[in-house]
Every structure is written in structure tokens, then in C-alpha cells.
Design a protein around this motif. Sequence first.
Motif, PDB file in Angstrom:
ATOM      1  N   LEU A  68       6.174  12.458 -67.645  1.00  0.00           N
ATOM      2  CA  LEU A  68       6.124  11.513 -69.233  1.00  0.00           C
ATOM      3  C   LEU A  68       5.484  12.431 -70.066  1.00  0.00           C
ATOM      4  O   LEU A  68       6.009  12.210 -71.411  1.00  0.00           O
ATOM      5  N   ASN A  69       4.130  12.974 -70.020  1.00  0.00           N
ATOM      6  CA  ASN A  69       4.155  13.900 -70.869  1.00  0.00           C
ATOM      7  C   ASN A  69       4.203  15.205 -71.089  1.00  0.00           C
ATOM      8  O   ASN A  69       3.601  16.225 -71.224  1.00  0.00           O
ATOM      9  N   LYS A  70       5.236  15.803 -70.601  1.00  0.00           N
ATOM     10  CA  LYS A  70       5.082  16.990 -70.100  1.00  0.00           C
ATOM     11  C   LYS A  70       5.784  17.698 -71.817  1.00  0.00           C
ATOM     12  O   LYS A  70       5.854  18.760 -71.651  1.00  0.00           O
ATOM     13  N   GLY A  71       6.432  17.213 -72.291  1.00  0.00           N
ATOM     14  CA  GLY A  71       6.557  17.598 -73.779  1.00  0.00           C
ATOM     15  C   GLY A  71       5.097  17.712 -75.026  1.00  0.00           C
ATOM     16  O   GLY A  71       4.992  18.241 -75.619  1.00  0.00           O
ATOM     17  N   LEU A  72       3.950  17.473 -74.372  1.00  0.00           N
ATOM     18  CA  LEU A  72       2.161  17.250 -75.268  1.00  0.00           C
ATOM     19  C   LEU A  72       2.019  18.893 -74.987  1.00  0.00           C
ATOM     20  O   LEU A  72       1.636  19.017 -73.145  1.00  0.00           O
ATOM     21  N   ILE A  86      -1.122   7.555 -71.490  1.00  0.00           N
ATOM     22  CA  ILE A  86      -1.625   7.173 -70.096  1.00  0.00           C
ATOM     23  C   ILE A  86      -2.481   5.455 -69.902  1.00  0.00           C
ATOM     24  O   ILE A  86      -2.736   4.376 -69.432  1.00  0.00           O
ATOM     25  N   GLY A  87      -3.712   4.890 -70.705  1.00  0.00           N
ATOM     26  CA  GLY A  87      -4.013   4.243 -71.395  1.00  0.00           C
ATOM     27  C   GLY A  87      -2.844   3.214 -71.249  1.00  0.00           C
ATOM     28  O   GLY A  87      -3.273   2.077 -70.466  1.00  0.00           O
ATOM     29  N   GLU A  88      -1.766   3.822 -72.064  1.00  0.00           N
ATOM     30  CA  GLU A  88      -0.327   2.126 -71.633  1.00  0.00           C
ATOM     31  C   GLU A  88       0.335   2.128 -70.135  1.00  0.00           C
ATOM     32  O   GLU A  88       0.788   0.552 -70.084  1.00  0.00           O
ATOM     33  N   VAL A  89       0.634   3.229 -69.377  1.00  0.00           N
ATOM     34  CA  VAL A  89       0.703   3.162 -68.012  1.00  0.00           C
ATOM     35  C   VAL A  89      -0.125   2.597 -67.109  1.00  0.00           C
ATOM     36  O   VAL A  89       0.057   1.360 -66.446  1.00  0.00           O
ATOM     37  N   ALA A  90      -1.299   2.665 -67.656  1.00  0.00           N
ATOM     38  CA  ALA A  90      -2.496   2.516 -66.609  1.00  0.00           C
ATOM     39  C   ALA A  90      -2.661   1.042 -67.159  1.00  0.00           C
ATOM     40  O   ALA A  90      -3.348  -0.214 -65.816  1.00  0.00           O
ATOM     41  N   LYS A  91      -2.596   0.334 -67.981  1.00  0.00           N
ATOM     42  CA  LYS A  91      -2.241  -1.961 -68.018  1.00  0.00           C
ATOM     43  C   LYS A  91      -1.378  -2.217 -67.684  1.00  0.00           C
ATOM     44  O   LYS A  91      -1.492  -3.087 -66.473  1.00  0.00           O
ATOM     45  N   LEU A  92      -0.216  -0.878 -67.693  1.00  0.00           N
ATOM     46  CA  LEU A  92       0.762  -1.688 -66.362  1.00  0.00           C
ATOM     47  C   LEU A  92       0.558  -1.814 -65.175  1.00  0.00           C
ATOM     48  O   LEU A  92       0.878  -2.639 -64.424  1.00  0.00           O
ATOM     49  N   PHE A  93       0.014  -0.979 -65.092  1.00  0.00           N
ATOM     50  CA  PHE A  93      -0.403  -1.296 -62.881  1.00  0.00           C
ATOM     51  C   PHE A  93      -1.368  -2.097 -63.213  1.00  0.00           C
ATOM     52  O   PHE A  93      -1.303  -2.853 -61.964  1.00  0.00           O
ATOM     53  N   THR A 102      -7.504   6.738 -62.991  1.00  0.00           N
ATOM     54  CA  THR A 102      -6.835   7.862 -63.673  1.00  0.00           C
ATOM     55  C   THR A 102      -7.554   8.897 -63.751  1.00  0.00           C
ATOM     56  O   THR A 102      -8.931   9.058 -64.056  1.00  0.00           O
ATOM     57  N   ALA A 103      -7.100   9.727 -63.598  1.00  0.00           N
ATOM     58  CA  ALA A 103      -7.687  11.040 -63.579  1.00  0.00           C
ATOM     59  C   ALA A 103      -7.575  12.957 -64.657  1.00  0.00           C
ATOM     60  O   ALA A 103      -6.573  13.150 -64.423  1.00  0.00           O
ATOM     61  N   PHE A 104      -8.148  11.954 -65.875  1.00  0.00           N
ATOM     62  CA  PHE A 104      -8.055  12.598 -67.057  1.00  0.00           C
ATOM     63  C   PHE A 104      -9.543  13.408 -67.522  1.00  0.00           C
ATOM     64  O   PHE A 104     -10.461  12.814 -66.974  1.00  0.00           O
ATOM     65  N   ASP A 111     -10.517   7.988 -78.211  1.00  0.00           N
ATOM     66  CA  ASP A 111      -9.570   8.048 -77.193  1.00  0.00           C
ATOM     67  C   ASP A 111     -10.210   7.101 -75.901  1.00  0.00           C
ATOM     68  O   ASP A 111      -8.918   6.369 -75.775  1.00  0.00           O
ATOM     69  N   ARG A 112     -11.432   7.076 -75.003  1.00  0.00           N
ATOM     70  CA  ARG A 112     -11.652   6.565 -74.356  1.00  0.00           C
ATOM     71  C   ARG A 112     -11.514   4.956 -74.012  1.00  0.00           C
ATOM     72  O   ARG A 112     -11.682   4.152 -73.418  1.00  0.00           O
ATOM     73  N   ASP A 113     -12.661   5.067 -75.574  1.00  0.00           N
ATOM     74  CA  ASP A 113     -12.821   3.557 -76.130  1.00  0.00           C
ATOM     75  C   ASP A 113     -11.518   2.848 -76.692  1.00  0.00           C
ATOM     76  O   ASP A 113     -11.229   1.506 -76.555  1.00  0.00           O
ATOM     77  N   GLN A 114     -10.455   3.039 -77.126  1.00  0.00           N
ATOM     78  CA  GLN A 114      -9.473   3.155 -77.166  1.00  0.00           C
ATOM     79  C   GLN A 114      -8.688   2.487 -75.678  1.00  0.00           C
ATOM     80  O   GLN A 114      -7.782   0.952 -75.972  1.00  0.00           O
ATOM     81  N   ALA A 115      -8.296   3.625 -75.219  1.00  0.00           N
ATOM     82  CA  ALA A 115      -7.891   3.110 -73.956  1.00  0.00           C
ATOM     83  C   ALA A 115      -8.387   1.926 -73.235  1.00  0.00           C
ATOM     84  O   ALA A 115      -7.869   0.851 -72.521  1.00  0.00           O
TER      85      ALA A 115
END
Length: 197
Positions: A68-72, A86-93, A102-104, A111-115
Motif C-alpha cells: 500500500l505505501n511502497k511509494g512513500l 494507515i488510519g484510513e485502513v484501520a478504520k475499515l478494519f 497497528t505497529a508503526f 498525526d496520531r491525533d488525526q488518526a
Amino acid sequence: MKNNIVWHKAAISKKDRERLNGHKSCVLWFTGLSGSGKSTLANEVDRQLYARRIKSYVLDGDNIRHGLNKGLGFSKQDRIENIRRIGEVAKLFVDSGQIVLTAFISPFREDRDQARKLFSDDEFIEVHLDCPLNICEQRDPKGLYSKARSGEIKQFTGIDSPYEVPLNPQLTIKTSEQSIEKAAEQVISYLEQNSYF
């Protein structure tokens, strides 16, 4: 363009899925320095949840960067985008009724607050792995600290890029003072005490 995009309401709700699964869904957001034990602990918690027949899944920083994030890269902007995705993907789960781990490093508090804002109050559990930098460097499981110290890696968290410690995490785990199994039991105990299952 956005005016032409409309959210399609699902036939099965998150509450329906939670009822079917027999437990609430949430995100366990593990944050801490490289080498603090995030991936190891997330996988041990996942193993213990699986043994209890609880639906869960681990999103690991390195694994996500293979797809998913290989271009970053690792610039500040790319790190921000990495955590946003990751926040958006976690929300889907979480919407699917699962417990997602999530292990980041997620070094920046903003950024954590935005998530966190993507979730209701009880769905986002910030777990700070509090491990001294010198212990993380001794562990150095990927050899990244030695590369950062020699100048091969720039903007490495804890060396030449800051790590902003969470101000009010739901859990703080000192991974240098206890086994991974005991640390995982601490997470499981939090979930039980707060009626996630």
C-alpha cells in the motif's frame, strides 16, 4: 470531483458485525521508537486474541511499505501520509467488526491525533511502548540505528528526527522491564476490563 462521490451505506452495520463476532471492534495503536517491540507485541496480542477466537489483524509498518505505501519515503511529508493511510485502513478494519493492531513508530503527536479523529472515543486505544533509546539501540533488530549513526539513514526517529511521546495514552507499556507475554497480558487485561469482549 468530490461533489460526484457519495458514501454508499452498507447493508450490514458495524454493530451487526460486532454482534456476529461476539466482541467490540477497535484499533490498538502501538507507537514507540524503532526496536521498542511494537511488531513483536502486536503479534503476541494477536496470537492471544486468536486463541480466544476474537477476530483481529495486525497492520505492520514494514509490511505496509511493501504494498500500500511502497511509494512513500521517510521525509516528514511521506511519514504524515503513511500514517494518514494507515488510519484510513484501520478504520475499515474497525468498521468490519475486527480488532486491528497497528505497529508503526508514528513519531508525530499531531498525526496520531488525526488518526484518532477517525474513530469514536472508545475505538482508538493508543498504546505507548516506553523503551529507553539506549535499549532500542542495543536491540537494533534491523541494524537501522547503526546506519543512522553512521549517516547512511537520514531523518531517523530518535537520532536526527524527534519522537513525540504520547501525552495521554490509554496504555503505557515498559517493554524493557517485562516479557512480551506479560506485556500482551496487560493489553488483553485492558480490553477485558473495558468490555471489548
